[in-house]
Design a protein around this motif. Structure first.
Motif, PDB file in Angstrom:
ATOM      1  N   ASP A 104       0.831  -1.210   0.000  1.00 49.88           N
ATOM      2  CA  ASP A 104       0.000   0.000   0.000  1.00 49.88           C
ATOM      3  C   ASP A 104       0.864   1.258   0.000  1.00 49.88           C
ATOM      4  O   ASP A 104       0.577   2.234  -0.708  1.00 49.88           O
ATOM      5  CB  ASP A 104      -0.926   0.001   1.215  1.00 49.88           C
ATOM      6  N   ALA A 105       1.937   1.241   0.801  1.00 52.65           N
ATOM      7  CA  ALA A 105       2.838   2.397   0.847  1.00 52.65           C
ATOM      8  C   ALA A 105       3.517   2.602  -0.499  1.00 52.65           C
ATOM      9  O   ALA A 105       3.704   3.737  -0.952  1.00 52.65           O
ATOM     10  CB  ALA A 105       3.874   2.207   1.957  1.00 52.65           C
ATOM     11  N   ALA A 106       3.878   1.499  -1.148  1.00 57.85           N
ATOM     12  CA  ALA A 106       4.525   1.605  -2.461  1.00 57.85           C
ATOM     13  C   ALA A 106       3.569   2.196  -3.493  1.00 57.85           C
ATOM     14  O   ALA A 106       3.963   3.027  -4.322  1.00 57.85           O
ATOM     15  CB  ALA A 106       5.006   0.230  -2.903  1.00 57.85           C
ATOM     16  N   VAL A 107       2.309   1.786  -3.436  1.00 55.61           N
ATOM     17  CA  VAL A 107       1.311   2.321  -4.378  1.00 55.61           C
ATOM     18  C   VAL A 107       1.132   3.820  -4.154  1.00 55.61           C
ATOM     19  O   VAL A 107       1.100   4.617  -5.108  1.00 55.61           O
ATOM     20  CB  VAL A 107      -0.019   1.568  -4.220  1.00 55.61           C
ATOM     21  N   ARG A 108       1.028   4.225  -2.887  1.00 55.77           N
ATOM     22  CA  ARG A 108       0.885   5.653  -2.589  1.00 55.77           C
ATOM     23  C   ARG A 108       2.092   6.454  -3.059  1.00 55.77           C
ATOM     24  O   ARG A 108       1.986   7.641  -3.397  1.00 55.77           O
ATOM     25  CB  ARG A 108       0.667   5.859  -1.088  1.00 55.77           C
ATOM     26  N   ALA A 109       3.249   5.798  -3.081  1.00 53.81           N
ATOM     27  CA  ALA A 109       4.479   6.476  -3.500  1.00 53.81           C
ATOM     28  C   ALA A 109       4.672   6.468  -5.008  1.00 53.81           C
ATOM     29  O   ALA A 109       5.673   6.976  -5.505  1.00 53.81           O
ATOM     30  CB  ALA A 109       5.676   5.820  -2.815  1.00 53.81           C
ATOM     31  N   GLY A 110       3.742   5.864  -5.753  1.00 49.19           N
ATOM     32  CA  GLY A 110       3.799   5.918  -7.195  1.00 49.19           C
ATOM     33  C   GLY A 110       4.286   4.664  -7.887  1.00 49.19           C
ATOM     34  O   GLY A 110       4.451   4.665  -9.114  1.00 49.19           O
ATOM     35  N   ALA A 111       4.537   3.576  -7.142  1.00 51.11           N
ATOM     36  CA  ALA A 111       5.015   2.334  -7.744  1.00 51.11           C
ATOM     37  C   ALA A 111       3.856   1.549  -8.347  1.00 51.11           C
ATOM     38  O   ALA A 111       2.701   1.665  -7.914  1.00 51.11           O
ATOM     39  CB  ALA A 111       5.724   1.477  -6.702  1.00 51.11           C
ATOM     40  N   SER A 112       4.160   0.756  -9.359  1.00 56.80           N
ATOM     41  CA  SER A 112       3.214  -0.248  -9.830  1.00 56.80           C
ATOM     42  C   SER A 112       3.543  -1.563  -9.142  1.00 56.80           C
ATOM     43  O   SER A 112       4.679  -1.779  -8.700  1.00 56.80           O
ATOM     44  CB  SER A 112       3.283  -0.398 -11.349  1.00 56.80           C
ATOM     45  N   VAL A 113       2.564  -2.461  -9.057  1.00 55.13           N
ATOM     46  CA  VAL A 113       2.711  -3.677  -8.258  1.00 55.13           C
ATOM     47  C   VAL A 113       2.485  -4.908  -9.116  1.00 55.13           C
ATOM     48  O   VAL A 113       1.451  -5.042  -9.777  1.00 55.13           O
ATOM     49  CB  VAL A 113       1.717  -3.698  -7.075  1.00 55.13           C
ATOM     50  N   ALA A 114       3.469  -5.798  -9.102  1.00 54.65           N
ATOM     51  CA  ALA A 114       3.322  -7.134  -9.668  1.00 54.65           C
ATOM     52  C   ALA A 114       3.341  -8.120  -8.516  1.00 54.65           C
ATOM     53  O   ALA A 114       4.281  -8.120  -7.714  1.00 54.65           O
ATOM     54  CB  ALA A 114       4.443  -7.434 -10.658  1.00 54.65           C
ATOM     55  N   ALA A 115       2.311  -8.942  -8.419  1.00 51.27           N
ATOM     56  CA  ALA A 115       2.189  -9.862  -7.292  1.00 51.27           C
ATOM     57  C   ALA A 115       2.291 -11.305  -7.760  1.00 51.27           C
ATOM     58  O   ALA A 115       1.499 -11.753  -8.588  1.00 51.27           O
ATOM     59  CB  ALA A 115       0.852  -9.652  -6.579  1.00 51.27           C
ATOM     60  N   LEU A 116       3.284 -12.015  -7.235  1.00 49.49           N
ATOM     61  CA  LEU A 116       3.411 -13.450  -7.438  1.00 49.49           C
ATOM     62  C   LEU A 116       2.807 -14.102  -6.195  1.00 49.49           C
ATOM     63  O   LEU A 116       3.407 -14.073  -5.119  1.00 49.49           O
ATOM     64  CB  LEU A 116       4.880 -13.863  -7.582  1.00 49.49           C
ATOM     65  N   VAL A 117       1.615 -14.656  -6.333  1.00 48.64           N
ATOM     66  CA  VAL A 117       0.893 -15.136  -5.157  1.00 48.64           C
ATOM     67  C   VAL A 117       0.157 -16.419  -5.496  1.00 48.64           C
ATOM     68  O   VAL A 117      -0.412 -16.559  -6.580  1.00 48.64           O
ATOM     69  CB  VAL A 117      -0.064 -14.031  -4.641  1.00 48.64           C
ATOM     70  N   ASN A 118       0.173 -17.354  -4.555  1.00 49.29           N
ATOM     71  CA  ASN A 118      -0.479 -18.635  -4.811  1.00 49.29           C
ATOM     72  C   ASN A 118      -1.995 -18.538  -4.622  1.00 49.29           C
ATOM     73  O   ASN A 118      -2.745 -19.210  -5.322  1.00 49.29           O
ATOM     74  CB  ASN A 118       0.100 -19.716  -3.889  1.00 49.29           C
ATOM     75  N   VAL A 119      -2.436 -17.730  -3.667  1.00 47.28           N
ATOM     76  CA  VAL A 119      -3.875 -17.530  -3.442  1.00 47.28           C
ATOM     77  C   VAL A 119      -4.285 -16.291  -4.230  1.00 47.28           C
ATOM     78  O   VAL A 119      -4.158 -15.158  -3.757  1.00 47.28           O
ATOM     79  CB  VAL A 119      -4.179 -17.377  -1.941  1.00 47.28           C
ATOM     80  N   ALA A 120      -4.789 -16.503  -5.427  1.00 48.88           N
ATOM     81  CA  ALA A 120      -5.021 -15.387  -6.348  1.00 48.88           C
ATOM     82  C   ALA A 120      -6.062 -14.406  -5.824  1.00 48.88           C
ATOM     83  O   ALA A 120      -5.961 -13.196  -6.058  1.00 48.88           O
ATOM     84  CB  ALA A 120      -5.449 -15.926  -7.711  1.00 48.88           C
TER      85      ALA A 120
END
Length: 332
Positions: A104-120
């Motif tokens: 969440d902090a990264a998104v607020r700071a302007g980053a885009s998010v790629a998530a590698l997650v087993n529970v989609a």
């Protein structure tokens, strides 16, 4: 643990096929608008995958990779500066509060998010600009195995799409199946009565060493510490000797000679040394199928998981129910 680790080849095959379109789209985006920084966010085994990501991305693309300290966001409440940053979050459950706070902090700071997650359909998956499901299926053993292997394979697929070079993917599911059949019983016998050891790797192999050390702690009650072969000479080598073994991960790249030299030096002093991926004078060789340097750590971890499950039983432990641990760790 044993059964789920054996499912890794099928999980990777599902992941590579199921995510082909989204990985291709992410690769195009990374080429058209290259990030100035990749920020990894993970805990536990997923953080070992992030170590692999650092060396893979930096050596293949030249883009610097840094590891987020989740407490910065979840405890201290500090807002980072992350414009033109890709936040790469890796998680089995996608539910840990500190991981989510960091994203969440990264998104607020302007980053885009790629998530590698087993529970989609997890909270992390809901936050992602690029949702990259691991497709490993339910994992009931506390010790994560197939989801970790799938995470590494997903990282290979990201970088393959980014650089348009698929040479590291090869016949990955078939190679993983072959790795599962490799005989690492000398490691089981060699560590049956051990009290502690170092697990060593360098570069692309360091994340594998970190993962192996964690699994030896949680499933076999062994005090295993992971080090880079470049760091272990700075003090830690003082403990190495006949009663303190080394497990060494070697891949066929520029780090190989240094890794071999350290292993040979330790073996010459009477240390029990087990080397995955190469023959070293005085050391016990653990077989690894021939593959690219980037794919080799996946194959070695797959062989290790089988040996680790067998070692736990040999030492009187239940690898599926480590003491004091639960499947999902929700750190604040």
């Amino acid at each position: 643990m044993f059964t789920e680790a054996a499912e890794a080849p099928a999980a990777v095959e599902r992941m590579l096929a199921g995510n082909a379109e989204i990985f291709a789209a992410l690769g195009r985006r990374l080429r058209e608008a290259p990030p100035e920084l990749v920020l990894t966010c993970a805990r536990g085994s997923s953080d070992h995958a992030a170590t692999f990501a650092k060396y893979l991305i930096e050596t293949r693309t030249g883009t610097p990779v840094a590891s987020a300290a989740p407490s910065t966001a979840s405890v201290y409440g500090v807002a980072p500066r992350l414009r033109r940053t890709l936040c790469l979050a890796v998680s089995q459950s996608g539910a840990s509060p500190d991981l989510l706070a960091t994203v969440d902090a990264a998104v607020r700071a302007g980053a885009s998010v790629a998530a590698l997650v087993n529970v989609a359909d997890s909270p992390l998956g809901e936050r992602a600009d690029w949702l990259l499901p691991l497709h490993a299926g339910p994992e009931r053993s506390v010790a994560a195995t197939k989801s970790f292997i799938a995470s590494l394979a997903a990282l290979l697929q990201i970088v393959s799409a980014w650089t348009q070079d698929a040479s590291d993917l090869g016949e990955l599911p078939a190679l993983l199946a072959q790795s599962w059949e490799c005989d690492w019983s000398p490691l089981v016998e060699g560590l049956r009565d051990a009290r502690g050891l170092y697990v060593l790797g360098r570069g692309l192999g360091l994340g594998a060493a970190q993962e192996a050390a964690l699994k030896l702690k949680e499933t076999s009650g062994l005090h295993a510490e992971a080090f880079s072969t470049a760091e272990v000479r700075h003090g830690p080598m003082a403990l190495v000797g006949p009663d303190f073994p080394l497990l060494v991960f070697r891949q066929p790249d520029e780090t190989a000679v240094g890794v071999e030299t350290l292993a040979a030096d330790a073996a010459a002093r009477g240390t029990p040394v087990f080397v995955a991926g190469g023959a070293v004078p005085g050391a016990i060789a653990l077989p690894t199928p021939d593959a690219s340097a980037a794919a080799t750590p996946l194959l070695q971890v797959q062989s290790f998981y089988r040996a680790a499950a067998q070692l736990a039983v040999a030492r009187g432990f239940d690898p599926d129910r480590p003491p004091h641990l639960s499947k999902v760790t929700e750190t604040v």
